[in-house]
Each structure stands twice: as structure tokens, then as C-alpha cells.
Motif scaffolding. Structure first.
Motif, PDB file in Angstrom:
ATOM      1  N   THR A 221       0.842  -1.190   0.000  1.00  0.00           N
ATOM      2  CA  THR A 221       0.000   0.000   0.000  1.00  0.00           C
ATOM      3  C   THR A 221       0.879   1.242   0.000  1.00  0.00           C
ATOM      4  O   THR A 221       2.084   1.177   0.210  1.00  0.00           O
ATOM      5  N   GLU A 222       0.239   2.375  -0.219  1.00  0.00           N
ATOM      6  CA  GLU A 222       0.937   3.646  -0.090  1.00  0.00           C
ATOM      7  C   GLU A 222       1.191   3.934   1.393  1.00  0.00           C
ATOM      8  O   GLU A 222       0.668   3.279   2.277  1.00  0.00           O
ATOM      9  N   TYR A 223       1.986   4.969   1.653  1.00  0.00           N
ATOM     10  CA  TYR A 223       2.349   5.310   3.032  1.00  0.00           C
ATOM     11  C   TYR A 223       1.113   5.577   3.896  1.00  0.00           C
ATOM     12  O   TYR A 223       0.127   6.157   3.462  1.00  0.00           O
ATOM     13  N   ASP A 224       1.213   5.165   5.149  1.00  0.00           N
ATOM     14  CA  ASP A 224       0.197   5.492   6.148  1.00  0.00           C
ATOM     15  C   ASP A 224       0.810   5.261   7.516  1.00  0.00           C
ATOM     16  O   ASP A 224       1.786   4.516   7.662  1.00  0.00           O
ATOM     17  N   PHE A 225       0.262   5.915   8.524  1.00  0.00           N
ATOM     18  CA  PHE A 225       0.651   5.611   9.895  1.00  0.00           C
ATOM     19  C   PHE A 225      -0.152   4.411  10.378  1.00  0.00           C
ATOM     20  O   PHE A 225      -1.283   4.184   9.956  1.00  0.00           O
ATOM     21  N   ILE A 226       0.456   3.626  11.258  1.00  0.00           N
ATOM     22  CA  ILE A 226      -0.221   2.441  11.783  1.00  0.00           C
ATOM     23  C   ILE A 226       0.072   2.300  13.276  1.00  0.00           C
ATOM     24  O   ILE A 226       1.243   2.260  13.651  1.00  0.00           O
ATOM     25  N   PRO A 227      -0.932   2.293  14.155  1.00  0.00           N
ATOM     26  CA  PRO A 227      -2.339   2.585  13.858  1.00  0.00           C
ATOM     27  C   PRO A 227      -2.514   4.082  13.603  1.00  0.00           C
ATOM     28  O   PRO A 227      -1.879   4.899  14.267  1.00  0.00           O
TER      29      PRO A 227
END
Length: 383
Positions: A221-227
Motif C-alpha cells: 500500500t501507499e504510506y500510512d501511519f499504523i495505527p
């Protein structure tokens, strides 16, 4: 199993009756994550067990044919959950409600990392597999020698649904009906906790995804913060950290993104509401006034905010016990690039402690590309 009391070779049987029929000896094993070698007696082991709140510590033989008992930390029970529902090959949000039972999230599993009472640095492996199966046959009782059985499905079969000798062909490949599509292993280290971290719940706030657009990053996936929406209690801790690369190329399938090609960068800066895109100047941020670092106790909230905003290029404002002054905001002679090209790809970050309830929304200035991709998150601290 044993032959003539010599270890090995191991047999093929998976139950005691079959092992005995094979002429072997059935040996039971205790699954463990750590042997506490410094504990030599049962009473000392029981004392350790009473003082341990996270793990189950027991005094038993590791193998049923061992000569003596030992004190060890049992492996936690296997976590087995049904995966959230999505349509086939769907990369969007699933039918789940995330870590706080709020809003659907992309398919994920949230687990507790093991805790090792010895306090030693541990090198661990995380393995994830994506399996696919069908109910068109009995998968639990079908093996390689079942290939010619009448009830075993075949490639592209013609099904006589009209009962007149004609039929319709199914697009079915038996190489796909019970297999592993993705099998990924990741190596990581678990560091010992400091005394102030003992007994605390530590949440891992990280970055997922990689450089590229939705097509180029597939099946990732593209960048994201988790959580990306995290709620914690005031006594909980949060380790903010991430990893990145300077050398990936998406198998030459494209490299959309900001900054120097083939590189990852992330940062965290407070902003207003979730619909905003402009971050706040650090001097106007109130959240960091009530945050301390357990990995750099001499850092104040401004130091922490500067480090997260610059991905560690500036490790503080003027320098701390763990941040050399010449790597600080006032000490560096070369300023950070506006696309963060000269900042580190990976960042150890801080283990955060909260002194007051509060919260913030935050954004990554490099990767949050309005209308193309979003890298935002929120962190809320409750009493």
C-alpha cells in the motif's frame, strides 16, 4: 523419536499411536520463549512466576525425556482469529473496526510482542503468510496421493448443469485452490525495558506502506501511519518509530512520490483537525508540553517534537544527554532539505510518557499529497 536412546532421526508421525506403530518413541515438548538459566530451583522459579505479570513461568522438563526440570517462560497461546471480510483482491478498508472499535480499517492483525523477563536483547522473526482455500473439496483430508480420487476437483472442469450431456466450463486452476500466495519474513530486535517502562503497556506507532502510487505499490500500500487513530490511557506508553529505505525501485514499475527517487521519508507534525493539511509551527503546539521521553529523559517536549518533525535530522533543539549539540536544530550547519532528502530514512524515535490527558492530529509533510495519497494520524490520551 528415539532409537537405541540416541536422538534422531525424527519420524513422520504426528500422533502418538502412529509414532509407536512406526517403531519410535513419542516425546512431548514444552513450547517456550526463554529459559531462565540463572534460576536453579523450583522455589526460586515459583517466586519469579509470582512477580511476573506478563508471562507464565513454570518449572518443568523442556522435553518429556530430559533428565531434569528447568525454569522457563512458556510461549503465549496461539492467536487465531478469522480474517475480516473483504471482496476478493480488495486493498481498501475491510469489515472491521480497528483498534478502538471505530471506523473500518485496512485488513490488519494487532498482536502483543513477546516480553522477555531476562532483559536481554532478543532477535525475533515475524512471518506472515497469505493463504487461500476453497470448500469444493475436503482440504483437511486431501493429500498428494489423492490426485486420482473421484471426489478431487480438476482443472477447468465442465459441469453438466443441464443434465443433457452438454455443460458449462468453470475457470478453475487447482494450483490456486489451496496455496500460499504471499510468504514474508521480517527480522527485528526487542530491546530491554528500562525500569520506568516495567509493567507498562507500550503501543508501537509506526509507518506502513512504501513509495509509489496505488498501482505501483501493489500488493503493498501507499504510506500510512499504523495505527492511524490511536487512543491510549495516560499511564500507557507509545514508542514512535519507523523504518525506510534509500534504495528500492518497486521492481521498476514506477516511483511516484515526493523527494529523491527511490527513497522513503516520514515525519510527524501536529496539525489542526483531520481535514487540514497545514501543520502547526512547533512553538504553537500544546500537546508536547505534557509529554516526556523515556529513551531520552533529558529531552523536553520541544526536543521531542523537533526530532519527530525532522525524522531525527535534528535530534533536539540545543542538544540533550543522548543528542550531540552539533546534531541539534541550533547546532547543525546544514539545514534540513524541504523534501527531507538529507534526513534519515529510518528513525528510532522516542518512547513517550504522558503527564496529562490530551491529544493531537498530525501529518507527514512529505508524503501527504492532497487528492493522491494521505499520511495523517491522531493520538489521543485519556485518563
Amino acid at each position: 523419536w528415539y532409537q537405541r536412546r540416541v536422538r534422531g532421526p525424527y519420524g513422520r508421525s504426528i500422533n502418538e499411536a502412529a509414532c509407536t506403530a512406526e517403531g519410535g518413541k513419542w516425546v512431548k515438548f514444552n513450547s517456550f520463549i526463554e529459559v531462565l538459566s540463572d534460576i536453579k530451583t523450583e522455589s526460586a522459579c515459583k517466586t519469579a512466576a509470582r512477580s511476573e505479570g506478563k508471562n507464565k513461568i513454570i518449572w518443568e522438563k523442556l522435553r518429556s525425556d530430559d533428565d531434569a526440570e528447568r525454569c522457563f517462560v512458556q510461549a503465549p497461546e496461539i492467536h487465531c482469529d478469522e480474517a475480516p471480510y473483504t471482496r476478493d483482491n480488495h486493498l481498501g478498508n475491510a469489515d472491521n473496526f480497528g483498534i478502538n472499535n471505530e471506523r473500518p480499517n485496512a485488513s490488519r492483525i494487532e498482536i502483543d510482542l513477546p516480553y522477555f523477563p531476562s532483559g536481554d536483547v532478543k532477535r525475533c522473526v515475524f512471518r506472515t503468510r497469505y493463504n487461500i482455500s476453497t470448500t469444493d473439496y475436503d482440504g483437511w483430508n486431501t493429500f498428494a496421493d489423492s490426485n486420482n480420487n473421484a471426489d478431487v476437483i480438476s482443472n477447468d472442469p465442465t459441469v453438466n448443469v443441464f443434465a443433457d450431456g452438454s455443460g458449462l466450463e468453470l475457470a478453475l486452476n487447482t494450483a490456486q485452490t489451496g496455496r500460499t500466495f504471499q510468504d514474508r519474513s521480517h527480522v527485528y530486535q526487542i530491546l530491554p525495558r528500562t525500569a520506568e517502562m516495567a509493567g507498562k503497556t507500550i503501543y508501537n506507532l509506526n509507518v506502513r506502506g512504501k513509495r509509489g502510487n496505488i498501482v505501483q505499490t501493489f500488493p503493498a500500500t501507499e504510506y500510512d501511519f499504523i495505527p492511524n487513530r490511536l487512543k491510549v490511557k495516560k499511564d500507557d506508553l507509545v514508542h514512535v518509530q519507523w523504518t525506510g529505505s534509500n534504495t528500492h525501485n518497486n521492481k521498476n514499475n514506477g516511483d511516484d512520490g515526493e523527494g529523491r527517487g527511490g527513497t522513503d521519508r516520514s515525519n510527524i507534525i501536529e496539525m489542526g483537525d483531520e481535514g487540514a493539511n497545514y501543520p502547526k509551527p512547533i512553538a504553537e503546539s500544546k500537546f508536547w508540553e505534557h509529554v516526556k521521553s523515556l529513551t531520552d529523559p533529558s529531552a523536553d517536549g520541544t526536543d521531542i517534537a523537533i526530532g519527530l518533525a525532522s525524522a531525527g535530522y535534528y535530534c533536539s533543539k540545543k542538544g540533550t544527554d543522548t543528542c550531540p549539540a552539533d546534531h541539534s536544530l541550533t547546532g547543525r550547519t546544514t539545514k534540513i532539505d524541504d523534501k527531507m532528502n538529507n534526513a534519515p530514512a529510518s528513525y528510532f524515535g522516542h518512547v513517550l510518557k504522558f503527564t496529562k490527558a490530551g491529544g493531537m492530529n498530525y501529518v507527514c509533510t512529505r508524503n501527504n499529497n492532497f487528492s493522491n495519497r494521505s499520511q495523517k494520524g491522531s493520538l489521543w490520551v485519556k485518563n
